[in-house]
Design a protein around this motif. Structure first.
Motif, PDB file in Angstrom:
ATOM      1  N   VAL A  90       0.796  -1.222   0.000  1.00 32.43           N
ATOM      2  CA  VAL A  90       0.000   0.000   0.000  1.00 32.43           C
ATOM      3  C   VAL A  90       0.831   1.276   0.000  1.00 32.43           C
ATOM      4  CG1 VAL A  90      -2.034  -1.053   1.020  1.00 32.43           C
ATOM      5  CG2 VAL A  90      -0.283  -0.119   2.513  1.00 32.43           C
ATOM      6  N   TRP A 115      -4.556  -4.170  -6.042  1.00 31.93           N
ATOM      7  CA  TRP A 115      -5.621  -3.183  -6.206  1.00 31.93           C
ATOM      8  C   TRP A 115      -6.880  -3.827  -6.796  1.00 31.93           C
ATOM      9  CZ3 TRP A 115      -8.475   0.336  -4.880  1.00 31.93           C
ATOM     10  CH2 TRP A 115      -9.285   1.062  -5.770  1.00 31.93           C
ATOM     11  N   PHE A 118      -8.633  -5.682  -4.138  1.00 32.35           N
ATOM     12  CA  PHE A 118      -9.446  -4.822  -3.263  1.00 32.35           C
ATOM     13  C   PHE A 118     -10.811  -4.558  -3.875  1.00 32.35           C
ATOM     14  CE2 PHE A 118      -8.228  -2.540   0.610  1.00 32.35           C
ATOM     15  CZ  PHE A 118      -7.024  -3.130   0.881  1.00 32.35           C
ATOM     16  N   PHE A 126     -11.304  -5.951   3.589  1.00 31.36           N
ATOM     17  CA  PHE A 126     -11.613  -5.649   4.982  1.00 31.36           C
ATOM     18  C   PHE A 126     -10.718  -6.456   5.920  1.00 31.36           C
ATOM     19  CE2 PHE A 126     -14.053  -5.899   8.892  1.00 31.36           C
ATOM     20  CZ  PHE A 126     -14.581  -4.625   9.011  1.00 31.36           C
TER      21      PHE A 126
ATOM     22  N   LEU B  86      -9.910   2.992  14.111  1.00 32.92           N
ATOM     23  CA  LEU B  86      -9.888   1.948  13.091  1.00 32.92           C
ATOM     24  C   LEU B  86      -9.908   0.561  13.719  1.00 32.92           C
ATOM     25  CD1 LEU B  86      -9.685   1.167  10.128  1.00 32.92           C
ATOM     26  CD2 LEU B  86      -7.214   1.209  10.344  1.00 32.92           C
ATOM     27  N   GLY B  89     -13.162  -0.407  14.566  1.00 31.04           N
ATOM     28  CA  GLY B  89     -13.898  -0.603  13.331  1.00 31.04           C
ATOM     29  C   GLY B  89     -13.742  -1.998  12.758  1.00 31.04           C
ATOM     30  N   VAL B  90     -12.520  -2.510  12.773  1.00 32.52           N
ATOM     31  CA  VAL B  90     -12.303  -3.811  12.161  1.00 32.52           C
ATOM     32  C   VAL B  90     -12.178  -4.952  13.167  1.00 32.52           C
ATOM     33  CG1 VAL B  90     -11.308  -2.927  10.017  1.00 32.52           C
ATOM     34  CG2 VAL B  90      -9.823  -3.363  11.974  1.00 32.52           C
ATOM     35  N   LEU B 114     -19.177   1.144   8.045  1.00 32.07           N
ATOM     36  CA  LEU B 114     -17.825   0.911   7.549  1.00 32.07           C
ATOM     37  C   LEU B 114     -17.786  -0.205   6.506  1.00 32.07           C
ATOM     38  CD1 LEU B 114     -14.806   1.568   7.715  1.00 32.07           C
ATOM     39  CD2 LEU B 114     -14.614  -0.106   9.549  1.00 32.07           C
ATOM     40  N   TRP B 115     -18.521  -1.257   6.789  1.00 36.09           N
ATOM     41  CA  TRP B 115     -18.491  -2.393   5.880  1.00 36.09           C
ATOM     42  C   TRP B 115     -19.070  -2.015   4.511  1.00 36.09           C
ATOM     43  CZ3 TRP B 115     -16.522  -6.054   3.600  1.00 36.09           C
ATOM     44  CH2 TRP B 115     -17.232  -7.002   2.859  1.00 36.09           C
ATOM     45  N   PHE B 118     -16.589  -0.048   2.627  1.00 38.06           N
ATOM     46  CA  PHE B 118     -15.562  -0.878   1.990  1.00 38.06           C
ATOM     47  C   PHE B 118     -16.044  -1.421   0.653  1.00 38.06           C
ATOM     48  CE2 PHE B 118     -11.511  -2.415   3.710  1.00 38.06           C
ATOM     49  CZ  PHE B 118     -11.403  -1.614   4.812  1.00 38.06           C
ATOM     50  N   PRO B 122     -13.890   1.049  -2.967  1.00 37.78           N
ATOM     51  CA  PRO B 122     -12.642   0.288  -2.793  1.00 37.78           C
ATOM     52  C   PRO B 122     -11.401   1.172  -2.746  1.00 37.78           C
ATOM     53  CG  PRO B 122     -13.677  -0.157  -4.936  1.00 37.78           C
ATOM     54  CD  PRO B 122     -14.663   0.591  -4.119  1.00 37.78           C
ATOM     55  N   GLU B 123     -11.423   2.334  -3.446  1.00 38.57           N
ATOM     56  CA  GLU B 123     -10.233   3.203  -3.362  1.00 38.57           C
ATOM     57  C   GLU B 123     -10.038   3.687  -1.933  1.00 38.57           C
ATOM     58  OE1 GLU B 123     -13.334   5.197  -4.609  1.00 38.57           O
ATOM     59  OE2 GLU B 123     -13.101   3.331  -5.702  1.00 38.57           O
ATOM     60  N   ALA B 125     -11.197   2.221   0.755  1.00 33.26           N
ATOM     61  CA  ALA B 125     -10.838   1.071   1.577  1.00 33.26           C
ATOM     62  C   ALA B 125      -9.337   0.836   1.509  1.00 33.26           C
ATOM     63  CB  ALA B 125     -11.586  -0.171   1.094  1.00 33.26           C
ATOM     64  N   PHE B 126      -8.826   0.971   0.301  1.00 32.51           N
ATOM     65  CA  PHE B 126      -7.385   0.834   0.099  1.00 32.51           C
ATOM     66  C   PHE B 126      -6.638   1.881   0.917  1.00 32.51           C
ATOM     67  CE2 PHE B 126      -3.389   1.302  -2.156  1.00 32.51           C
ATOM     68  CZ  PHE B 126      -3.065  -0.001  -2.492  1.00 32.51           C
ATOM     69  N   LEU B 128      -7.609   3.346   3.582  1.00 30.08           N
ATOM     70  CA  LEU B 128      -7.719   3.052   5.010  1.00 30.08           C
ATOM     71  C   LEU B 128      -6.656   2.038   5.425  1.00 30.08           C
ATOM     72  CD1 LEU B 128      -9.582   4.205   7.088  1.00 30.08           C
ATOM     73  CD2 LEU B 128     -11.149   2.298   6.747  1.00 30.08           C
ATOM     74  N   THR B 129      -6.443   1.068   4.583  1.00 32.55           N
ATOM     75  CA  THR B 129      -5.404   0.079   4.843  1.00 32.55           C
ATOM     76  C   THR B 129      -4.033   0.749   4.822  1.00 32.55           C
ATOM     77  OG1 THR B 129      -6.783  -1.522   3.678  1.00 32.55           O
ATOM     78  CG2 THR B 129      -4.521  -2.166   4.158  1.00 32.55           C
ATOM     79  N   TRP B 130      -3.874   1.626   3.876  1.00 32.75           N
ATOM     80  CA  TRP B 130      -2.644   2.405   3.766  1.00 32.75           C
ATOM     81  C   TRP B 130      -2.373   3.160   5.075  1.00 32.75           C
ATOM     82  CZ3 TRP B 130      -1.572   5.942  -1.086  1.00 32.75           C
ATOM     83  CH2 TRP B 130      -0.396   6.657  -0.885  1.00 32.75           C
ATOM     84  N   SER B 132      -3.428   2.504   7.971  1.00 31.37           N
ATOM     85  CA  SER B 132      -3.078   1.553   9.011  1.00 31.37           C
ATOM     86  C   SER B 132      -1.607   1.163   8.901  1.00 31.37           C
ATOM     87  CB  SER B 132      -3.976   0.325   8.887  1.00 31.37           C
ATOM     88  OG  SER B 132      -3.813  -0.514   9.989  1.00 31.37           O
TER      89      SER B 132
END
Lengths: 242, 242
Positions: A90, A115, A118, A126, B86, B89-90, B114-115, B118, B122-123, B125-126, B128-130, B132
Motif C-alpha cells: 500500500v 488493487w 481490493f 476488509f 480503526l 472498526g475492524v 464501515l463495511w 468498503f 474500494p479506493e 478502503a485501500f 484506510l489500509t494504507w 493503518s
DNA sequence: CGCACTCTTGAGGGGGCTCAATTAGAGTGG
DNA sequence: CCACTCTAATTGAGCCCCCTCAAGAGTGCG
C-alpha cells in the motif's frame, strides 16, 4: 508441489477467522506460487519496492529495521499465518526488512494484483485492514513492554507471547516448541544487550519458568510466567488469514 | 456549523495524498457530524466497542494503554488529520484509549457503515489500509527509538517528529507551535521517568536545541536536532486523509 | 585444525530510576 | 483579597539495573 488454498494446513486452527468458500477461492486466484528459502535468507528489504507479497506457511522469521548508526531493532517475529509485505503493497515501500530464521515456505501473491483484489473482494480487503490493525495492536503491546518492564518481565512477556502464538497453530508439543532465533534477535527486539539477555534467560531457566536452549523453548508453568510478564493468558486475538 | 468535506481545511496540505472528487463525495456521505470536546475528555476507551470512528480536524490528543499494574504507556499522539478508531472498526474493540489534550474537533463516522463503505468505495478502503500501514510504520519507529536511544536522543526524536508533523499542516508559525501535552505524557511515551524527562528537556533548552515551555515548542535548528535524534529530515511519509 | 558464530560468565561504571521537597500557576471559596 | 488546594514543573541525593568491555567455551564447517 504447491499447496492449494482449499487444502491450506493453517486454516483449521481457531487462531484464524473462519474463511468462507468464496474467501478461499479469492485467495486461490490471488496466489501465484510458493517460495521456499533457507535460514538466513532475506525476504524483503527495508526501502525496497517488492513486486510480491507473502503469507508465511511454514517456518519462522523476523522483521527488523536498521538505525542510522548501524544498530538493529527487531520489530517483530514472523510465524506461520503472518502476512508479509503489506506496507510495500500500500505505501510503496517497506519500512523494515524481513528475513528467515529457519527454513521457510511462503505463499506468494502479486503486488500488482492487489488493487484489483481490493475491488473484487471487499470482504478480503476488509480482512487485510483488520490484519494491519492486529499488527498495530501487537506493536503497541511491544512498545508497552519495552517502555515499562524490567528485563525479566520483558523476556517473560516475549517468550510467553511467542509460545502462545505457536500453541494456536499446533507447533507446541509437550510444552516444547522449536525456536530458531538467536539470543541476539530477542535482545534486539527488547532493546536489551546480549549479555543481559543471556543472564536473564539463565535466571528464567534457574527458576524453572522458561527454558530456551538448543533451539527449543519449553514452558511448564504459563500462569507463573504470565504473572511476571503482567499479561492475561487468554488474549491472543483472532485474526484473518490471507 | 459542520464543515463539509469539500471545504475541509486539511485537504490542501501536501502531507496528505490528493483526493479525487469522488473520494471527497464518498467521505461526505460517510461523515455523520462533528464532535467538539474539551481538553481532558476521553474519546475512545481501551476495550470499548465504540459505534463511531473519527478523524481529528482541530486540536491534539494522545493514545495510551494501561498496564495491569496501573502504569500508563502513551502509544502515540493524535494530530489533525489522524484517523481514530480503526481498530474498533475492524477488530471490534480498541486496544488503546484516546483522549483530548487540548480542545478538539473531530469528524464523526458511523462504524456500522464501515463495511458498506468498503464495498462501495474500494479506493477509500485501500487508503484506510494504507493509513493503518502508516501507523504501523510509525510504531516501528517509536519502538526503535525507545529500544536503542538514550533519553536525549529519544526526546530529540519525539519533539522533532511532532514538530515536523505539525509543520506540514500549518501549525508552526515562526518556528513555534502549540504543544498542549504534559511532560508526563512525553515521559510515558518514551518510557522515561518524569524526573529524567524534565532534566533532559532542560538540557535541550540550555543547548538551544529545543525549547518546550508554557505549552509551546520552539525549534530553531532542525539539522542539529536531527543529528542527535539520528533521523533524516525529509521523511514524513505522505498519507491518505479520511 | 583454524575460523566463525553463538552462548556464557565476570567485573566495573554510568544513565536513568525512586524518593523527596520546593516553586509556580490556576481555580475556588470565604 | 487572601487562604487553601490541586496540578505541573523543577531540582537535589542516592542507588541499582543494565550497559560495555573482555575473555572463554562449545559447535559446525571448510
Amino acid at each position: 508441489m504447491v499447496t492449494r488454498c482449499e487444502h491450506c494446513p493453517l486454516r483449521r486452527f481457531h487462531l484464524f477467522k473462519p474463511m468462507s468458500d468464496s474467501d478461499v477461492k479469492a485467495m486461490q486466484k490471488f496466489k501465484v506460487g510458493e517460495l521456499i528459502i533457507e535460514a538466513g535468507t532475506p525476504v524483503l528489504s527495508e526501502g525496497s519496492n517488492s513486486p510480491q507479497l507473502f503469507t508465511a506457511l511454514y517456518g519462522m522469521g523476523l522483521r527488523y529495521k536498521h538505525t542510522s548508526d548501524g544498530e538493529r531493532q527487531v520489530v517483530n517475529f514472523v510465524f506461520p499465518g503472518d502476512f508479509v509485505g503489506l506496507q510495500a503493497g500500500v505505501m510503496g515501500e517497506m519500512s523494515h526488512s524481513v528475513e528467515a530464521s529457519s527454513k521457510m515456505t511462503l505463499c506468494v501473491f502479486n503486488r500488482s494484483e492487489l488493487w484489483g483484489f481490493f475491488k473484487s473482494y471487499p470482504e478480503r480487503a476488509f480482512d487485510l485492514t483488520w490484519l494491519s490493525a492486529v499488527e498495530e495492536h501487537f506493536l503497541g503491546e511491544a512498545l508497552t513492554s519495552l517502555g515499562q518492564r524490567s528485563a525479566l518481565e520483558s523476556l517473560s512477556w516475549a517468550l510467553l507471547r511467542m509460545f502462545m502464538r505457536c500453541e494456536r497453530i499446533g507447533l507446541v508439543q509437550n510444552r516444547r516448541m522449536a525456536m530458531p532465533f538467536r539470543q541476539q534477535d530477542l535482545a534486539d527486539a527488547l532493546g536489551l544487550s546480549l549479555v543481559h539477555t543471556n543472564k536473564t534467560l539463565s535466571k528464567l531457566r534457574d527458576q524453572q519458568l522458561a527454558d530456551w536452549s538448543d533451539g527449543h523453548l519449553t514452558i511448564n508453568d504459563k500462569e507463573k510466567l504470565a504473572a511476571i510478564a503482567k499479561i492475561e493468558l487468554d488474549v491472543v486475538p483472532v485474526r484473518p488469514l490471507m
